[in-house]
Design a protein around this motif. Structure first.
Motif, PDB file in Angstrom:
ATOM      1  N   ARG A 139       0.831  -1.214   0.000  1.00  0.00           N
ATOM      2  CA  ARG A 139       0.000   0.000   0.000  1.00  0.00           C
ATOM      3  C   ARG A 139       0.860   1.256   0.000  1.00  0.00           C
ATOM      4  O   ARG A 139       0.557   2.234  -0.683  1.00  0.00           O
ATOM      5  CB  ARG A 139      -0.919   0.001   1.226  1.00  0.00           C
ATOM      6  CG  ARG A 139      -1.855   1.207   1.278  1.00  0.00           C
ATOM      7  CD  ARG A 139      -2.694   1.222   2.546  1.00  0.00           C
ATOM      8  NE  ARG A 139      -1.918   1.535   3.730  1.00  0.00           N
ATOM      9  CZ  ARG A 139      -1.629   2.782   4.121  1.00  0.00           C
ATOM     10  NH1 ARG A 139      -2.021   3.823   3.397  1.00  0.00           N
ATOM     11  NH2 ARG A 139      -0.937   2.990   5.219  1.00  0.00           N
ATOM     12  N   GLN A 179       0.386   3.716  -3.218  1.00  0.00           N
ATOM     13  CA  GLN A 179      -0.297   4.983  -2.958  1.00  0.00           C
ATOM     14  C   GLN A 179       0.658   6.152  -2.745  1.00  0.00           C
ATOM     15  O   GLN A 179       0.214   7.260  -2.425  1.00  0.00           O
ATOM     16  CB  GLN A 179      -1.209   4.827  -1.734  1.00  0.00           C
ATOM     17  CG  GLN A 179      -2.320   3.813  -1.941  1.00  0.00           C
ATOM     18  CD  GLN A 179      -3.220   3.666  -0.722  1.00  0.00           C
ATOM     19  OE1 GLN A 179      -3.118   4.412   0.257  1.00  0.00           O
ATOM     20  NE2 GLN A 179      -4.116   2.694  -0.769  1.00  0.00           N
ATOM     21  N   VAL A 223       2.632   6.861  -0.351  1.00  0.00           N
ATOM     22  CA  VAL A 223       2.444   7.397   0.998  1.00  0.00           C
ATOM     23  C   VAL A 223       3.683   8.196   1.410  1.00  0.00           C
ATOM     24  O   VAL A 223       4.807   7.726   1.239  1.00  0.00           O
ATOM     25  CB  VAL A 223       2.196   6.247   2.004  1.00  0.00           C
ATOM     26  CG1 VAL A 223       2.167   6.774   3.433  1.00  0.00           C
ATOM     27  CG2 VAL A 223       0.897   5.532   1.667  1.00  0.00           C
ATOM     28  N   ARG A 250       3.140  -1.076  -9.701  1.00  0.00           N
ATOM     29  CA  ARG A 250       1.979  -0.283 -10.115  1.00  0.00           C
ATOM     30  C   ARG A 250       1.408  -0.771 -11.450  1.00  0.00           C
ATOM     31  O   ARG A 250       0.186  -0.787 -11.641  1.00  0.00           O
ATOM     32  CB  ARG A 250       2.378   1.190 -10.200  1.00  0.00           C
ATOM     33  CG  ARG A 250       2.648   1.791  -8.834  1.00  0.00           C
ATOM     34  CD  ARG A 250       3.188   3.202  -8.903  1.00  0.00           C
ATOM     35  NE  ARG A 250       3.389   3.738  -7.554  1.00  0.00           N
ATOM     36  CZ  ARG A 250       4.043   4.854  -7.285  1.00  0.00           C
ATOM     37  NH1 ARG A 250       4.571   5.562  -8.272  1.00  0.00           N
ATOM     38  NH2 ARG A 250       4.177   5.273  -6.037  1.00  0.00           N
TER      39      ARG A 250
END
Length: 367
Positions: free
Chosen positions: A10, A14, A16, A201
């Protein structure tokens, strides 16, 4: 406080925000795209603590660390971490193994009224995850390799597909003797990390194949990961074709117009210096292939290139560069590629110009 995490998938999918509290020397050896380095200790402080740890043990080393990072220095670092945490409330912090350093930063932040989670396992665990992830994807998905003569626009095909991995883009190098950019390449670990994240991705979007440009093991100073390179040598080839004139025009754009613009962008207040560096860059590319080109031929092409550079400097016109580009294709690159293709003919599954190649690869991804 949000919980500490080890959901690396994640984090990378994303993008982050992450705060890396390792020392600058560690960060320079390898990091992840977009991460900010806000170290707990400077390189010198880390070295002192490490030496103390070896001779006197962990408790003594921790005590020394607290003595080195205290008072105003400590407050300044806490303030920088707190600013990051407030600006990126969804982010995380980490150190090398997710141990003492990141826990201490967490503790000091909490004492300052800021609760902020860390990444379990730290940099080492995330790096291991990316290495394994890339290998898993290149083994599980079929590869298709875009090949072709110099200047046919292989990179344009890669950029047009959402199932591709851009080796040259991540290496910040065009893969030839003239392929350097005005700014440096990434280090090897940064190259591998960025490539693995792109592969993650691409496959997350549901890709049933991976498309890459035909490359040697080295893309400038960056080395293609061994397992990926091995699979590339066995994968089917899609051969890209284009006219000689179009190829010259494309190379003129990439290696003359765009490169001059790169140097000009780095030296906006000194166009003379920018042009001098650009000219040195072009002449250096020619010098790097002198042995393979032959000294006499290299001297002739150098004279043509120098004349073209002089005209460009004087008038701004780049048209004279077409002469050395055309000669280099005819006398050097095309014979080299013809020789290389002779050993790959059985792997070629499709040939065509750019639009046809893109259409073929898009259709192939649907199978």
């Amino acid at each position: 406080m949000r919980e500490n995490t080890e959901d690396f998938r994640r984090i990378f999918l994303q993008s982050v925000p992450m705060m890396d509290v390792r020392a600058p020397v560690e960060f320079a050896k390898g990091a992840f795209p977009g991460v900010i380095n806000l170290p707990l200790m400077t390189d010198s402080e880390r070295q002192q603590v490490g030496t103390y740890y070896k001779h006197s043990g962990q408790e003594a080393a921790i005590s020394l660390g607290h003595k080195l990072v205290h008072g105003d220095i400590k407050e300044q670092r806490i303030a920088a971490w707190a600013d990051f945490a407030r600006a990126h409330p969804e982010g995380y912090l980490y150190c090398f193994r997710g141990g003492l350093r990141s826990q201490l930063v967490q503790q000091w932040l909490a004492e300052a009224g800021v609760e902020y989670p860390r990444i379990v396992g730290g940099y080492k665990a995330m790096r291991r995850y990316l290495i394994d992830s890339l290998e898993e994807r290149v083994r599980s998905l079929p590869l298709n390799i875009v090949a072709g003569l110099t200047g046919t626009g292989k990179t344009e095909v890669i950029e047009a597909l959402d199932t591709s991995l851009d080796l040259e883009g991540h290496a910040h190098h065009r893969g030839s003797s003239f392929g350097r950019h005005a700014t440096p390449q990434p280090n090897q670990i940064d190259f591998e990390n960025a490539l693995a994240i792109e592969a993650l991705r691409v496959t997350e979007r549901g890709a049933s194949q991976l498309v890459l440009e035909d490359e040697g093991r080295m893309v400038g100073s960056c080395t293609v990961p061994l397992e990926l390179f091995r699979m590339m040598q066995e994968a089917p080839l899609v051969w890209l074709e284009d006219s000689f004139d179009n190829r010259v025009t494309r190379i003129l754009g990439d290696y003359v117009i765009d490169m001059h613009a790169e140097f000009a962008g780095l030296h906006p207040g000194d166009p003379q210096q920018a042009f001098d560096l650009f000219a040195e860059h072009l002449l250096g590319g020619l010098l790097r292939i002198r042995k393979r080109l032959g000294g006499e031929k290299q001297q002739v092409l150098q004279g043509i290139m120098e004349d073209a550079l002089a005209e460009q400097r004087r008038t701004g016109s780049v048209e004279a560069h077409r002469e050395w580009i055309g000669a280099l294709l005819t006398d050097y690159y095309d014979p080299m590629y013809a020789y290389q293709r002779s050993g790959k003919d059985e792997r070629v599954v499709f040939s065509g110009e750019q639009a046809a190649v893109v259409e073929y690869l898009v259709e192939r991804s649907k199978r």
